[in-house]
Design a protein around this motif. Structure first.
Motif, short mmCIF file in Angstrom:
data_model
loop_
_atom_site.label_atom_id
_atom_site.label_comp_id
_atom_site.label_asym_id
_atom_site.label_seq_id
_atom_site.Cartn_x
_atom_site.Cartn_y
_atom_site.Cartn_z
N ASP A 145 19.56 51.75 41.03
CA ASP A 145 20.16 52.22 39.78
C ASP A 145 21.24 51.22 39.36
O ASP A 145 22.35 51.23 39.89
N LEU A 146 20.88 50.35 38.43
CA LEU A 146 21.79 49.27 38.03
C LEU A 146 23.04 49.81 37.32
O LEU A 146 24.12 49.24 37.45
N GLY A 147 22.87 50.92 36.61
CA GLY A 147 24.02 51.53 35.93
C GLY A 147 25.09 51.95 36.93
O GLY A 147 26.29 51.77 36.70
N LYS A 148 24.65 52.49 38.07
CA LYS A 148 25.61 52.92 39.09
C LYS A 148 26.33 51.73 39.70
O LYS A 148 27.53 51.79 40.00
N ILE A 149 25.61 50.62 39.88
CA ILE A 149 26.25 49.43 40.44
C ILE A 149 27.27 48.87 39.44
O ILE A 149 28.38 48.49 39.80
N GLN A 150 26.89 48.88 38.17
CA GLN A 150 27.82 48.41 37.14
C GLN A 150 29.07 49.30 37.09
O GLN A 150 30.20 48.81 37.03
N ARG A 151 28.86 50.62 37.16
CA ARG A 151 30.01 51.54 37.09
C ARG A 151 30.89 51.45 38.34
O ARG A 151 32.11 51.53 38.26
N ASN A 152 30.27 51.26 39.51
CA ASN A 152 31.07 51.07 40.73
C ASN A 152 31.94 49.82 40.60
O ASN A 152 33.11 49.81 40.97
N THR A 153 31.33 48.74 40.08
CA THR A 153 32.09 47.50 39.92
C THR A 153 33.25 47.74 38.96
O THR A 153 34.39 47.39 39.24
N ARG A 154 32.94 48.35 37.82
CA ARG A 154 33.96 48.59 36.79
C ARG A 154 35.12 49.41 37.36
O ARG A 154 36.29 49.10 37.15
N SER A 155 34.77 50.45 38.13
CA SER A 155 35.80 51.32 38.68
C SER A 155 36.72 50.53 39.63
O SER A 155 37.96 50.66 39.56
N LEU A 156 36.14 49.69 40.49
CA LEU A 156 36.96 48.90 41.42
C LEU A 156 37.76 47.84 40.69
O LEU A 156 38.93 47.61 40.99
N VAL A 157 37.13 47.20 39.69
CA VAL A 157 37.83 46.18 38.91
C VAL A 157 39.07 46.78 38.23
O VAL A 157 40.16 46.21 38.28
N GLU A 158 38.90 47.97 37.63
CA GLU A 158 40.02 48.61 36.92
C GLU A 158 41.14 48.98 37.89
O GLU A 158 42.31 48.78 37.62
N ARG A 159 40.75 49.57 39.04
CA ARG A 159 41.78 50.00 39.99
C ARG A 159 42.53 48.80 40.57
O ARG A 159 43.73 48.86 40.79
N LEU A 160 41.80 47.70 40.82
CA LEU A 160 42.45 46.54 41.45
C LEU A 160 43.24 45.72 40.43
O LEU A 160 44.18 45.01 40.80
N LYS A 161 42.85 45.85 39.16
CA LYS A 161 43.56 45.10 38.12
C LYS A 161 45.03 45.50 38.10
O LYS A 161 45.92 44.66 37.94
N THR A 162 45.31 46.78 38.33
CA THR A 162 46.70 47.25 38.33
C THR A 162 47.49 46.64 39.48
O THR A 162 48.71 46.67 39.49
N ARG A 163 46.79 46.10 40.48
CA ARG A 163 47.46 45.46 41.61
C ARG A 163 47.43 43.93 41.51
O ARG A 163 47.77 43.24 42.45
N GLY A 164 46.92 43.43 40.39
CA GLY A 164 46.88 41.99 40.19
C GLY A 164 45.75 41.30 40.95
O GLY A 164 45.82 40.12 41.26
N ILE A 165 44.70 42.08 41.25
CA ILE A 165 43.61 41.54 42.08
C ILE A 165 42.30 41.51 41.29
O ILE A 165 41.92 42.50 40.67
N THR A 166 41.62 40.34 41.33
CA THR A 166 40.30 40.24 40.70
C THR A 166 39.20 40.50 41.73
O THR A 166 39.45 40.44 42.94
N VAL A 167 38.00 40.78 41.23
CA VAL A 167 36.88 41.11 42.11
C VAL A 167 35.80 40.04 42.02
O VAL A 167 35.34 39.69 40.93
N THR A 168 35.42 39.50 43.19
CA THR A 168 34.24 38.64 43.29
C THR A 168 33.12 39.51 43.86
O THR A 168 33.28 40.11 44.92
N GLY A 169 32.01 39.58 43.16
CA GLY A 169 30.89 40.42 43.62
C GLY A 169 30.05 39.69 44.65
O GLY A 169 29.57 38.59 44.39
N VAL A 170 29.88 40.29 45.83
CA VAL A 170 29.14 39.63 46.91
C VAL A 170 27.69 40.13 46.92
O VAL A 170 27.43 41.33 47.05
N THR A 171 26.77 39.19 46.77
CA THR A 171 25.36 39.52 46.55
C THR A 171 24.47 39.32 47.78
O THR A 171 23.26 39.49 47.70
N LYS A 172 25.06 38.97 48.94
CA LYS A 172 24.21 38.61 50.08
C LYS A 172 23.36 39.77 50.59
O LYS A 172 22.24 39.57 51.03
N ALA A 173 23.87 41.02 50.49
CA ALA A 173 23.10 42.15 51.02
C ALA A 173 21.87 42.44 50.16
O ALA A 173 20.96 43.13 50.61
N VAL A 174 21.87 41.94 48.93
CA VAL A 174 20.72 42.18 48.06
C VAL A 174 19.97 40.87 47.79
O VAL A 174 19.23 40.75 46.81
#
Ligand SMILES: *Cc1c(COP(=O)(O)O)cnc(C)c1O
Length: 373
Positions: A9-38
């Motif tokens: 479900d690509l929508g769920k992966i996109q929403r999980n990413t968005r949720s983590l990106v938003e939460r970490l943004k408040t801490r000054g942290i960017t997200v690099t998406g790791v694709t090795k498991a897929v």
């Protein structure tokens, strides 16, 4: 539909990413998406980018090349220190690599010079996981060599936790990374753009109350894909834990005794025969096995228990209702099981986007909006 298959479900992966990106943004942290498991699946990589990941990272050059072939233009980093035998392929496909050996950096620099490009270097520091990393006391010396070397640019430092040792990242190790970044900049100016504080295992720390120091990036795979904290195995609030579903087919269902036992009919003579013990159960065979996945990492539906696995079969037992031959069973997976499934050639990969989101990628670093066409 064909089985076995993994439904994503690509929508769920996109929403999980968005949720983590938003939460970490408040801490000054960017997200690099790791694709090795897929295995660098391009649709999943694009879902991570659409969710706000500022770049992608993978440990294998074949996965990076797969993403490039599919037209992914975002920033890709090699998070495993490059093999000397793959230097050309790495420079051609990844802007950045994570490094621990000067011999490798020198080859990357030579290749970059040969192709008139610049390859970015993140130096990995050993802070206790005892997998990859330069010893902290040696970092200043290595950094000085990288800074002076034409063809490469020192872009940052990073550390890895948990992968080998299973230990959680601790505030002391994070503080050490911060002070090492500052030490390098005292000598060479503001070169340490990225301070990458680990993987999904660092999320409890990053979302906790402590100060972030100079940590400004995390490399996230498992949390985005499965919504779980790899250290505790607990699901992370607000994230989908069912973006992946493995669908397998039942190929046999029979009522069998729990085990067949050899008994002597008459103790006086030595005639032996096979008899059943008292416990009968419905046992079914699923057409999947060790060759496709890690059986111990599968989560079976309620009322179904795992009975064992061989290379091509998984045996399950059911109590209430028998499983019809030809019927399908839907399973959830942990990270290791998922990794094996995604790389198994015999398992179809079905990408679903039932809840389509805006088909756009926001590049938060340059504030331009790119639309996928
Ligand atoms: C695999 C890996 C990650 C991502 O780990 P997750 O637990 O999936 O978040 C990050 N950094 C490095 C160096 C890795 O090898």
């Amino acid at each position: 539909m064909t089985a076995p298959r993994i439904e994503v479900d690509l929508g769920k992966i996109q929403r999980n990413t968005r949720s983590l990106v938003e939460r970490l943004k408040t801490r000054g942290i960017t997200v690099t998406g790791v694709t090795k498991a897929v295995c660098g699946h391009p649709d999943i990589a694009n879902a991570m980018l659409a969710g706000g990941a500022t770049g992608l990272a993978d440990a294998r050059i074949t996965n990076v090349e797969r993403m490039r072939k599919a037209g992914i233009f975002g920033h890709i980093s090699m998070i495993r220190t490059p093999m000397l035998s793959q230097i050309e392929r790495i420079c051609a496909s990844s802007e950045t690599s994570y490094n621990t050996e000067m011999e490798v950096v020198a080859e990357l620099a030579a290749e970059a010079l040969r192709t008139s490009s610049i390859h970015n270097i993140i130096l990995m520091v050993e802070v206790g996981d005892m997998r990859e990393g330069i010893m902290p006391e040696d970092l200043a010396d290595v950094a000085s060599q990288v800074v002076k070397m034409p063809g490469v640019a020192l872009r940052g430092i990073g550390a890895n936790f948990t992968c080998l040792s299973g230990g959680s990242p601790n505030p002391e190790a994070m503080a050490l990374l911060t002070s090492l970044a500052s030490d390098i900049e005292r000598s060479y100016g503001p070169v340490v753009e990225v301070v990458s504080g680990g993987s999904s295992a660092s999320l409890p720390w990053a979302l906790g109350l402590g100060a972030m120091g100079r940590i400004n990036n995390l490399r996230l795979g498992e949390a985005i894909l499965l919504g779980v904290d790899p250290v505790s195995g607990a699901s992370i609030g607000g994230l989908h834990t069912d973006a992946f579903t493995l669908v397998v087919e039942v190929i046999e269902t029979k009522i069998k005794p729990q085990k067949l036992v050899l008994q002597s009919i008459n103790p006086a003579c030595s005639d032996l025969r096979l008899v059943h013990d008292d416990h009968w159960k419905t046992r079914s065979l699923l057409a999947i096995g060790h060759q496709d996945t890690e059986a111990a990492g599968l989560k079976f539906p309620l009322g179904v228990t795992f009975g064992g696995a061989t290379s091509d079969h998984i045996v399950v037992e059911t109590r209430s209702s028998a499983l019809r031959v030809g019927s399908e069973m839907r399973l959830q997976l942990n990270y290791n099981a998922l990794m094996r499934v995604m790389s198994a050639p015999g398992i179809a990969k079905i990408m679903n986007n039932d809840s389509p989101l805006a088909n756009e990628i926001v590049d938060s670093q340059c504030h331009t909006r790119l639309v996928l066409v």
